[in-house]
Design a protein around this motif. Sequence first.
Motif, PDB file in Angstrom:
ATOM      1  N   ALA A   4     -91.978 -31.856  59.184  1.00  0.00           N
ATOM      2  CA  ALA A   4     -92.113 -33.280  58.854  1.00  0.00           C
ATOM      3  C   ALA A   4     -91.516 -34.151  59.962  1.00  0.00           C
ATOM      4  CB  ALA A   4     -91.428 -33.579  57.526  1.00  0.00           C
ATOM      5  N   GLU A   5     -90.369 -33.760  60.478  1.00  0.00           N
ATOM      6  CA  GLU A   5     -89.741 -34.511  61.575  1.00  0.00           C
ATOM      7  C   GLU A   5     -90.608 -34.452  62.831  1.00  0.00           C
ATOM      8  OE1 GLU A   5     -85.013 -33.921  60.460  1.00  0.00           O
ATOM      9  OE2 GLU A   5     -86.073 -32.346  61.561  1.00  0.00           O
ATOM     10  N   PHE A   6     -91.186 -33.266  63.079  1.00  0.00           N
ATOM     11  CA  PHE A   6     -92.062 -33.127  64.241  1.00  0.00           C
ATOM     12  C   PHE A   6     -93.299 -34.009  64.077  1.00  0.00           C
ATOM     13  CE2 PHE A   6     -95.384 -31.157  66.791  1.00  0.00           C
ATOM     14  CZ  PHE A   6     -94.747 -31.053  68.018  1.00  0.00           C
ATOM     15  N   SER A   7     -93.879 -34.004  62.888  1.00  0.00           N
ATOM     16  CA  SER A   7     -95.050 -34.849  62.636  1.00  0.00           C
ATOM     17  C   SER A   7     -94.722 -36.323  62.837  1.00  0.00           C
ATOM     18  CB  SER A   7     -95.579 -34.621  61.216  1.00  0.00           C
ATOM     19  OG  SER A   7     -96.111 -33.316  61.110  1.00  0.00           O
ATOM     20  N   THR A  63    -104.008 -33.614  69.354  1.00  0.00           N
ATOM     21  CA  THR A  63    -104.598 -32.337  68.932  1.00  0.00           C
ATOM     22  C   THR A  63    -103.745 -31.614  67.889  1.00  0.00           C
ATOM     23  OG1 THR A  63    -103.556 -31.024  70.689  1.00  0.00           O
ATOM     24  CG2 THR A  63    -105.699 -32.044  71.187  1.00  0.00           C
ATOM     25  N   TYR A  64    -102.519 -32.088  67.690  1.00  0.00           N
ATOM     26  CA  TYR A  64    -101.642 -31.453  66.699  1.00  0.00           C
ATOM     27  C   TYR A  64    -102.118 -31.777  65.288  1.00  0.00           C
ATOM     28  CZ  TYR A  64     -97.682 -30.322  63.762  1.00  0.00           C
ATOM     29  OH  TYR A  64     -96.892 -29.815  62.769  1.00  0.00           O
ATOM     30  N   ARG A  65    -102.161 -30.775  64.455  1.00  0.00           N
ATOM     31  CA  ARG A  65    -102.536 -30.938  63.049  1.00  0.00           C
ATOM     32  C   ARG A  65    -101.315 -30.650  62.188  1.00  0.00           C
ATOM     33  NH1 ARG A  65    -105.574 -33.658  65.041  1.00  0.00           N
ATOM     34  NH2 ARG A  65    -107.628 -33.118  65.715  1.00  0.00           N
ATOM     35  N   ALA A  66    -100.844 -31.650  61.493  1.00  0.00           N
ATOM     36  CA  ALA A  66     -99.664 -31.505  60.643  1.00  0.00           C
ATOM     37  C   ALA A  66     -99.847 -30.363  59.655  1.00  0.00           C
ATOM     38  CB  ALA A  66     -99.385 -32.813  59.902  1.00  0.00           C
ATOM     39  N   GLY A  67     -98.764 -29.634  59.440  1.00  0.00           N
ATOM     40  CA  GLY A  67     -98.794 -28.533  58.478  1.00  0.00           C
ATOM     41  C   GLY A  67     -99.279 -27.222  59.047  1.00  0.00           C
ATOM     42  N   THR A  68     -99.576 -27.176  60.344  1.00  0.00           N
ATOM     43  CA  THR A  68    -100.078 -25.937  60.953  1.00  0.00           C
ATOM     44  C   THR A  68     -98.990 -25.181  61.699  1.00  0.00           C
ATOM     45  OG1 THR A  68    -100.784 -27.124  62.942  1.00  0.00           O
ATOM     46  CG2 THR A  68    -102.422 -26.845  61.178  1.00  0.00           C
ATOM     47  N   GLY A  69     -97.762 -25.664  61.680  1.00  0.00           N
ATOM     48  CA  GLY A  69     -96.674 -24.980  62.357  1.00  0.00           C
ATOM     49  C   GLY A  69     -96.468 -25.507  63.762  1.00  0.00           C
ATOM     50  N   TRP A  73     -97.698 -24.118  67.640  1.00  0.00           N
ATOM     51  CA  TRP A  73     -98.555 -24.984  68.456  1.00  0.00           C
ATOM     52  C   TRP A  73     -97.931 -25.223  69.825  1.00  0.00           C
ATOM     53  CZ3 TRP A  73     -97.937 -30.303  69.910  1.00  0.00           C
ATOM     54  CH2 TRP A  73     -99.094 -30.908  70.419  1.00  0.00           C
ATOM     55  N   MET A  74     -96.648 -25.584  69.848  1.00  0.00           N
ATOM     56  CA  MET A  74     -95.976 -25.856  71.125  1.00  0.00           C
ATOM     57  C   MET A  74     -95.867 -24.605  71.981  1.00  0.00           C
ATOM     58  SD  MET A  74     -92.937 -28.634  70.443  1.00  0.00           S
ATOM     59  CE  MET A  74     -91.830 -27.370  69.900  1.00  0.00           C
ATOM     60  N   ASN A  75     -95.546 -23.481  71.363  1.00  0.00           N
ATOM     61  CA  ASN A  75     -95.384 -22.259  72.134  1.00  0.00           C
ATOM     62  C   ASN A  75     -96.706 -21.719  72.655  1.00  0.00           C
ATOM     63  OD1 ASN A  75     -92.471 -21.263  72.359  1.00  0.00           O
ATOM     64  ND2 ASN A  75     -92.616 -22.105  70.300  1.00  0.00           N
ATOM     65  N   THR A  76     -97.782 -21.986  71.958  1.00  0.00           N
ATOM     66  CA  THR A  76     -99.098 -21.609  72.473  1.00  0.00           C
ATOM     67  C   THR A  76     -99.402 -22.413  73.734  1.00  0.00           C
ATOM     68  OG1 THR A  76     -99.895 -21.015  70.274  1.00  0.00           O
ATOM     69  CG2 THR A  76    -101.563 -21.492  71.947  1.00  0.00           C
ATOM     70  N   ILE A  77     -99.104 -23.699  73.706  1.00  0.00           N
ATOM     71  CA  ILE A  77     -99.299 -24.541  74.896  1.00  0.00           C
ATOM     72  C   ILE A  77     -98.440 -24.027  76.040  1.00  0.00           C
ATOM     73  CG2 ILE A  77     -98.930 -26.846  75.873  1.00  0.00           C
ATOM     74  CD1 ILE A  77     -99.580 -27.954  73.027  1.00  0.00           C
ATOM     75  N   ALA A  78     -97.161 -23.775  75.768  1.00  0.00           N
ATOM     76  CA  ALA A  78     -96.238 -23.311  76.812  1.00  0.00           C
ATOM     77  C   ALA A  78     -96.663 -21.953  77.355  1.00  0.00           C
ATOM     78  CB  ALA A  78     -94.816 -23.246  76.258  1.00  0.00           C
ATOM     79  N   ARG A  79     -97.059 -21.054  76.484  1.00  0.00           N
ATOM     80  CA  ARG A  79     -97.480 -19.722  76.929  1.00  0.00           C
ATOM     81  C   ARG A  79     -98.706 -19.828  77.836  1.00  0.00           C
ATOM     82  NH1 ARG A  79    -101.079 -15.730  75.026  1.00  0.00           N
ATOM     83  NH2 ARG A  79    -100.387 -13.631  75.564  1.00  0.00           N
ATOM     84  N   ASN A  80     -99.664 -20.639  77.453  1.00  0.00           N
ATOM     85  CA  ASN A  80    -100.862 -20.808  78.277  1.00  0.00           C
ATOM     86  C   ASN A  80    -100.521 -21.417  79.637  1.00  0.00           C
ATOM     87  OD1 ASN A  80    -102.461 -19.705  76.270  1.00  0.00           O
ATOM     88  ND2 ASN A  80    -103.070 -21.671  75.435  1.00  0.00           N
TER      89      ASN A  80
END
Length: 181
Positions: A4-7, A63-69, A73-80
């Motif tokens: 919720a804070e991230f959203s 592109t962030y969708r609330a409630g999807t973790g 999401w952030m770590n997928t971006i960082a990993r890529n």
Amino acid sequence: MTDAEFSAAIEKILQGDRNGLRDVYDAYGNTIYRLFLGRVHRHQDAEDLTSEFFLKLWSCASTYRAGTGHKCWMNTIARNMAVDFQRKNREIPTEDAAQVLEQRQIQPESTEEQVLGTMQTNQILSRLSEEEREIVQMHLSAELTFREIAAILKRPLGTIAWKYRTAIGKLQKLAEEGQLV
């Protein structure tokens, strides 16, 4: 930071409020840096990638969708981003990541981290397969759960947990035998 804070921070970003980005950076800047350092092994490169990550976060917040973790999401971006960086810079020599982590005052918090923190990170992690190395780094450095790692790597949860335990077991055995000094 909760979902919720991230959203709420993402909403601020979408409204052009830099405080939203600052909130995310304050909560995850060090974690993202450690994730990059674990992948690229160079302090400067990890710092550059961290800066680029937050610029990218600003530009792709929609592109962030609330409630999807949000961590996933952030770590997928960082990993890529790290994978792209590694593909472009295959010949760059590495420096001692453990020394850099020490300089940034990142203290071990568990027995597993103490095993990793007492010896040179590159030497230790070179004893693992690439997949094991990535799982260990994501769990210890990025503080992701096995479920989050499984989602990012698109592998079964049981496989991730098993590979992590196997990797830690290998490192502990090598440390006990004095092979990682």
